[in-house]
Scaffold this motif. Sequence first.
Motif, PDB file in Angstrom:
ATOM      1  N   UNK A 211      60.395  32.684  91.302  1.00 39.01           N
ATOM      2  CA  UNK A 211      59.031  33.222  91.343  1.00 39.01           C
ATOM      3  C   UNK A 211      58.144  32.512  90.324  1.00 39.01           C
ATOM      4  N   UNK A 212      58.664  32.315  89.112  1.00 42.58           N
ATOM      5  CA  UNK A 212      57.878  31.645  88.066  1.00 42.58           C
ATOM      6  C   UNK A 212      57.565  30.204  88.447  1.00 42.58           C
ATOM      7  N   UNK A 213      58.531  29.518  89.057  1.00 42.14           N
ATOM      8  CA  UNK A 213      58.316  28.127  89.474  1.00 42.14           C
ATOM      9  C   UNK A 213      57.261  28.039  90.565  1.00 42.14           C
ATOM     10  N   UNK A 229      50.936  19.987  84.777  1.00 40.71           N
ATOM     11  CA  UNK A 229      51.427  19.671  83.438  1.00 40.71           C
ATOM     12  C   UNK A 229      51.221  20.840  82.478  1.00 40.71           C
ATOM     13  N   UNK A 230      50.166  21.601  82.703  1.00 42.87           N
ATOM     14  CA  UNK A 230      49.871  22.745  81.832  1.00 42.87           C
ATOM     15  C   UNK A 230      50.656  23.988  82.220  1.00 42.87           C
ATOM     16  N   UNK A 231      51.005  24.129  83.505  1.00 44.31           N
ATOM     17  CA  UNK A 231      51.648  25.359  83.974  1.00 44.31           C
ATOM     18  C   UNK A 231      53.164  25.239  84.154  1.00 44.31           C
ATOM     19  N   UNK A 232      53.693  24.010  84.176  1.00 43.78           N
ATOM     20  CA  UNK A 232      55.116  23.808  84.490  1.00 43.78           C
ATOM     21  C   UNK A 232      56.042  24.545  83.535  1.00 43.78           C
ATOM     22  N   UNK A 233      55.668  24.632  82.266  1.00 40.84           N
ATOM     23  CA  UNK A 233      56.551  25.253  81.276  1.00 40.84           C
ATOM     24  C   UNK A 233      56.734  26.749  81.509  1.00 40.84           C
TER      25      UNK A 233
END
Length: 263
Positions: A211-213, A229-233
Motif C-alpha cells: 500500500x505504501x509503495x 524521488x521525494x515520495x519513494x522513501x
Amino acid sequence: MTLNNLLEKIENNTPLDFGEIFGKSIELFKKVWLQGMIHILLLMVVIIPLVLVMYIPIFALAGISGFENNYGEFGDYGYPSEELSIGFMLLFIVLVLVMSMVASAFQLGITAHFYRVCKQVDLGLPETSSYFMFLKGKYLGKVFTLAIAKFGITILAALLCYFPIFYVIVPLQLLVVVFAFNPDLSVSDLIKISFKFGNKKWLLVFGLVWVASMLATTIGYIMCFIGVFATASFAMLPVYYVYKDTIGFKDDESQEEEILFVK
C-alpha cells in the motif's frame, strides 16, 4: 541486543494495528522526506554509473563490429565471430554479477542508514550518523556478505518456480532494518532473525509495504514523475514501525549510542 533477546521479543510479540502503523508512517514521513530524498538520490548517483559499466562489453562489441571487418575475427556481413561474441557475453555476465553485488551492497548500506535517521528523528535524537556509516570499516564486509546472501536467496526462490519469491520478499525487506539496528550480529543470525520475524508478520508487512509503495508511486507520478524521488522513501517507513513496535530498542538506549557513528 543478543540473538536470544531478539528471538524472544519476536516470539512474544503483540498484534500490531495496520492503520496505526500506517498513520505513524505518514507523520514520520513529514519529518524525514528530505532525508529520504537525499538517500534515494545517493543511490541513483552510484547505481546509474554501475549500470553503464555493465554494458561496456556490449558497447565494445558494437564498436569493433562497426570499425573492423577482418575475416579472421569476423564472419560474413561483418558480424563478430562466434568465439568473440561468446567472450564478450561471458564478460558481460561477469560484470552484471559483480556490479549487481556492488549496487545491492550500496543500496543495503544506504537504506540501513536511512532507518537510523528515522530512529533519530522519531526519538528526538540529534542526527549524528554518516550516510556511509555501513559502507566503511568493520561493516563493509558484512554489507557485501548480506548482499550476496540476499542474491542467493532470491535466485534459489526463483528456481523454485517463482512462487517462493512472494514469501522471501518480506524477510528480505526486514533484513535491512534488522541489520540497521543490530549491525554487530553475524550474517547468519541476521538472516535467522529476519525469517523468523517475517514468519510472524508476513501478511502485515506485505500489506503495509504494498500500500505504501503504491501510494508513494502514484503521488510521485502526479508530481510530474520527478516527485517519485521525494515520495519513494515513504514505502520504507512502515517496516521501521513494525520493527520498533515488535522488537523496539534497548531501554537504556540514548544519545550516547549514536555517537559511535559520528560523521
